[in-house]
Write an enzyme that holds these catalytic residues in place. Structure first.
Site, PDB file in Angstrom:
ATOM      1  N   HIS A 249      13.738  25.651 -22.085  1.00  0.00           N
ATOM      2  CA  HIS A 249      13.678  24.300 -22.661  1.00  0.00           C
ATOM      3  C   HIS A 249      12.438  24.202 -23.553  1.00  0.00           C
ATOM      4  CE1 HIS A 249      12.945  19.961 -22.869  1.00  0.00           C
ATOM      5  NE2 HIS A 249      14.230  19.807 -22.586  1.00  0.00           N
TER       6      HIS A 249
ATOM      7  N   LYS B 180      -4.452  23.245 -18.518  1.00  0.00           N
ATOM      8  CA  LYS B 180      -5.720  22.662 -18.069  1.00  0.00           C
ATOM      9  C   LYS B 180      -6.368  23.541 -17.008  1.00  0.00           C
ATOM     10  CE  LYS B 180      -4.155  17.912 -18.877  1.00  0.00           C
ATOM     11  NZ  LYS B 180      -3.871  16.596 -18.274  1.00  0.00           N
TER      12      LYS B 180
ATOM     13  N   ASP C 130      15.453  21.475 -30.755  1.00  0.00           N
ATOM     14  CA  ASP C 130      14.577  20.340 -30.465  1.00  0.00           C
ATOM     15  C   ASP C 130      13.130  20.793 -30.504  1.00  0.00           C
ATOM     16  OD1 ASP C 130      15.970  17.833 -29.833  1.00  0.00           O
ATOM     17  OD2 ASP C 130      16.920  18.980 -28.234  1.00  0.00           O
ATOM     18  N   ALA C 131      12.243  19.906 -30.947  1.00  0.00           N
ATOM     19  CA  ALA C 131      10.813  20.185 -30.857  1.00  0.00           C
ATOM     20  C   ALA C 131      10.366  20.060 -29.403  1.00  0.00           C
ATOM     21  CB  ALA C 131      10.022  19.216 -31.735  1.00  0.00           C
TER      22      ALA C 131
ATOM     23  N   LYS D  50     -10.091  20.101 -14.319  1.00  0.00           N
ATOM     24  CA  LYS D  50      -9.308  18.909 -14.650  1.00  0.00           C
ATOM     25  C   LYS D  50      -8.549  18.468 -13.391  1.00  0.00           C
ATOM     26  CE  LYS D  50     -10.094  20.324 -19.015  1.00  0.00           C
ATOM     27  NZ  LYS D  50     -11.027  21.431 -19.320  1.00  0.00           N
TER      28      LYS D  50
ATOM     29  N   GLU E 156      -9.083  22.169 -26.823  1.00  0.00           N
ATOM     30  CA  GLU E 156     -10.526  22.362 -26.671  1.00  0.00           C
ATOM     31  C   GLU E 156     -10.749  23.470 -25.644  1.00  0.00           C
ATOM     32  OE1 GLU E 156      -9.231  19.037 -28.355  1.00  0.00           O
ATOM     33  OE2 GLU E 156      -9.193  19.006 -26.166  1.00  0.00           O
TER      34      GLU E 156
ATOM     35  N   ARG F 279       5.191  17.354 -21.323  1.00  0.00           N
ATOM     36  CA  ARG F 279       6.194  16.301 -21.484  1.00  0.00           C
ATOM     37  C   ARG F 279       7.239  16.316 -20.367  1.00  0.00           C
ATOM     38  NH1 ARG F 279       8.509  15.265 -27.466  1.00  0.00           N
ATOM     39  NH2 ARG F 279       9.657  17.192 -27.034  1.00  0.00           N
ATOM     40  N   LYS F 280       7.041  17.139 -19.363  1.00  0.00           N
ATOM     41  CA  LYS F 280       7.985  17.194 -18.251  1.00  0.00           C
ATOM     42  C   LYS F 280       7.254  16.981 -16.919  1.00  0.00           C
ATOM     43  CE  LYS F 280      11.989  17.720 -20.149  1.00  0.00           C
ATOM     44  NZ  LYS F 280      11.569  16.885 -21.292  1.00  0.00           N
TER      45      LYS F 280
ATOM     46  N   ASP G 251      10.133  22.012 -24.217  1.00  0.00           N
ATOM     47  CA  ASP G 251       8.902  21.530 -23.589  1.00  0.00           C
ATOM     48  C   ASP G 251       8.347  22.559 -22.615  1.00  0.00           C
ATOM     49  OD1 ASP G 251       9.069  19.098 -24.947  1.00  0.00           O
ATOM     50  OD2 ASP G 251      10.285  18.182 -23.374  1.00  0.00           O
ATOM     51  N   LYS G 252       9.233  23.255 -21.910  1.00  0.00           N
ATOM     52  CA  LYS G 252       8.778  24.265 -20.959  1.00  0.00           C
ATOM     53  C   LYS G 252       8.246  25.510 -21.656  1.00  0.00           C
ATOM     54  CE  LYS G 252       8.472  22.530 -17.253  1.00  0.00           C
ATOM     55  NZ  LYS G 252       7.065  22.364 -16.951  1.00  0.00           N
TER      56      LYS G 252
ATOM     57  N   GLU H 122      -3.097  22.895 -25.779  1.00  0.00           N
ATOM     58  CA  GLU H 122      -1.873  22.150 -26.079  1.00  0.00           C
ATOM     59  C   GLU H 122      -1.007  22.971 -27.028  1.00  0.00           C
ATOM     60  OE1 GLU H 122      -1.443  19.464 -24.473  1.00  0.00           O
ATOM     61  OE2 GLU H 122      -3.474  18.915 -23.873  1.00  0.00           O
TER      62      GLU H 122
ATOM     63  N   LYS I  41      19.415  22.512 -18.849  1.00  0.00           N
ATOM     64  CA  LYS I  41      18.969  21.394 -18.031  1.00  0.00           C
ATOM     65  C   LYS I  41      19.925  21.231 -16.849  1.00  0.00           C
ATOM     66  CE  LYS I  41      17.134  17.766 -20.048  1.00  0.00           C
ATOM     67  NZ  LYS I  41      16.946  16.526 -20.844  1.00  0.00           N
TER      68      LYS I  41
ATOM     69  N   ASP J  50      -6.465  16.218 -12.950  1.00  0.00           N
ATOM     70  CA  ASP J  50      -5.038  15.991 -13.165  1.00  0.00           C
ATOM     71  C   ASP J  50      -4.237  17.092 -12.486  1.00  0.00           C
ATOM     72  OD1 ASP J  50      -5.130  13.679 -14.628  1.00  0.00           O
ATOM     73  OD2 ASP J  50      -5.098  14.665 -16.575  1.00  0.00           O
TER      74      ASP J  50
ATOM     75  N   PHE K 215      27.107  24.045 -26.500  1.00  0.00           N
ATOM     76  CA  PHE K 215      25.638  24.136 -26.497  1.00  0.00           C
ATOM     77  C   PHE K 215      25.245  25.538 -26.957  1.00  0.00           C
ATOM     78  CE2 PHE K 215      21.659  23.210 -23.636  1.00  0.00           C
ATOM     79  CZ  PHE K 215      20.847  23.319 -24.753  1.00  0.00           C
TER      80      PHE K 215
END
Length: 418
Positions: free
Chosen positions: A16, A288, A261-262, A292, A57, A267-268, A18-19, A44, A178, A294, A253
């Protein structure tokens, strides 16, 4: 009357878009921590048709080749040659724009700003949280790995899609895909599989078959046999005669991945955690470094919740931890067991405070978060980036270890006898 409802969670395959980005970001983190365990990383990534952009960074002594890492990850996912569906690791452009970590952030992370009231400190007080924010951890007794049933099954199906593709069982599959699973609950217990949705990228023809209706029929039959059925072997429920299957519901598909798709890193976040079954603090994980919170504190919160459930203190548990940037100790800890606790939530919270050290440096040390990439041959976080960060049975994750059970059981017995 029993309370019946459906709950749905989704997962995505490693192909995918995003992955793809999450894996590239975490592969960069792996490469840096393998050489420099003190590296500060916020990597990123963005992918689109024929292009990968890496930014962020990073402050490190490590010497890494970002374009080489990008192309390696994309190749490992499977985007190369005719099965790449138009996106190719060998020909895509790679653009980088990387700066050093802000000195304003670094000064609070490298040395925590707060002091104990008595003036004392220890080594775990020396690192402050890399940002403010709240993180959640969750566990329940619905599956062997103590995860909610919907996300567990969705991940299993997604991972199995990639396995049968890479093993050559279903050679016509392509990397993007998906999954989505709806589980029927009765009085908060999973009782049946209501529906399974799978969208998987595939070659335009299969074994000489070019008619799309026949292709989709073949895919549906193959996925039920080789993908869906095997994932239920150790679960308490399985698809029945009433379970609805929606496989490639769009009808075709072929074009997918970054060609279709970008994609973006981070984003997941619901796929990465509990499939929406528990709350989320909003912070993503991939790219990260462990300072971090998060990332590291979300791992610690899962560790706390899982040990509480495994120790029998509750059948469902959610833990929230909150931090301030540059401050080592959490500003708050909250525990809720949704009425399933053997003792009160307040008593469990006191046990948590006595049993778990939730300062960032302690979390990093307890889980070996900066040394795991080197121990794993330069690949640890990249593997975690797909198919969820929690409840994994295919990877040895330190935050999944049940190493506090006996301590919690002893504490529970003491509370119960008082």
């Amino acid at each position: 009357m029993p309370n019946r409802y459906l709950f749905t969670s989704e997962s995505v395959t490693e192909g995918h878009p995003d992955k793809v980005c999450d894996q590239i970001s975490d592969a960069i983190l792996d490469a840096i921590l393998t050489q420099d365990t003190h590296g500060r990383v916020a990597a990123e990534c963005m992918v689109t048709t024929g292009l990968v952009v890496v930014s962020g960074e990073i402050t490190t002594t490590a010497q890494i080749d970002v374009p080489e890492i990008v192309r390696r990850v994309i190749t490992e996912i499977g985007y190369e040659g005719e099965h790449g569906g138009g996106f190719d690791a060998r020909t895509c452009g790679v653009v980088t724009s990387i700066n050093k970590q802000s000195p304003d952030i670094a000064q609070g992370v490298s040395k925590a700003l707060e002091k104990r009231s008595d003036g004392s400190s220890d080594s775990a007080d020396e690192i402050g949280a890399g940002d403010q924010g709240m993180m959640f951890g969750f566990a329940c007794n619905e599956t062997p790995e103590l995860m909610p049933m919907p996300i567990s099954v969705a991940h299993r199906i997604a991972r199995r899609l990639s396995e049968v593709r890479k093993l050559g069982v279903l050679k016509y599959l392509r990397p993007d895909g998906k999954t989505q699973v709806s589980i029927e609950y009765e009085d908060d217990r999973p009782v049946r599989v209501d529906s399974i949705v799978i969208s998987t990228q595939h070659d335009p023809s299969i074994d000489g078959i070019t008619d799309n209706e026949k292709i989709q029929k073949r895919i549906s039959e193959d996925l039920k046999k080789y993908v869906v059925n095997p994932v239920f072997q150790d679960l308490s429920i399985a698809p029945d005669g009433e379970t609805r299957y929606l496989i490639n519901p769009s009808g075709r598909f072929v074009v997918g991945g970054p060609q279709g798709d970008a994609g973006l890193t981070g984003r997941k976040i619901i796929v990465d955690t509990y499939g929406g079954y528990a709350r989320h603090g909003g912070g993503a994980f991939s790219g990260k470094d462990p300072t971090k919170v998060d990332r590291s504190a979300a791992y610690a919160a899962r560790h706390v919740a899982k040990n509480i459930v495994a120790a029998g203190l509750a059948t469902r548990c959610e833990v929230q931890i909150a931090y301030a940037i540059g401050v080592a100790r959490p500003v708050s800890i909250h525990v809720t067991t949704f009425g399933t606790g053997k003792i009160s939530d307040e008593e469990i919270m006191e046990l948590v405070k006595r049993t778990f050290d939730l300062r960032p440096a302690a979390i990093i040390a307890n889980f070996d978060l900066t040394t795991l990439p080197r121990a794993g041959g330069g690949k640890f976080y990249q593997k975690v980036a797909s198919y969820g960060h929690f409840g994994r049975t295919d990877i040895d994750l330190p935050w999944e270890h049940l190493d506090k059970i006996e301590t919690l059981k002893a504490a529970l017995a003491k509370v119960a006898s008082s």
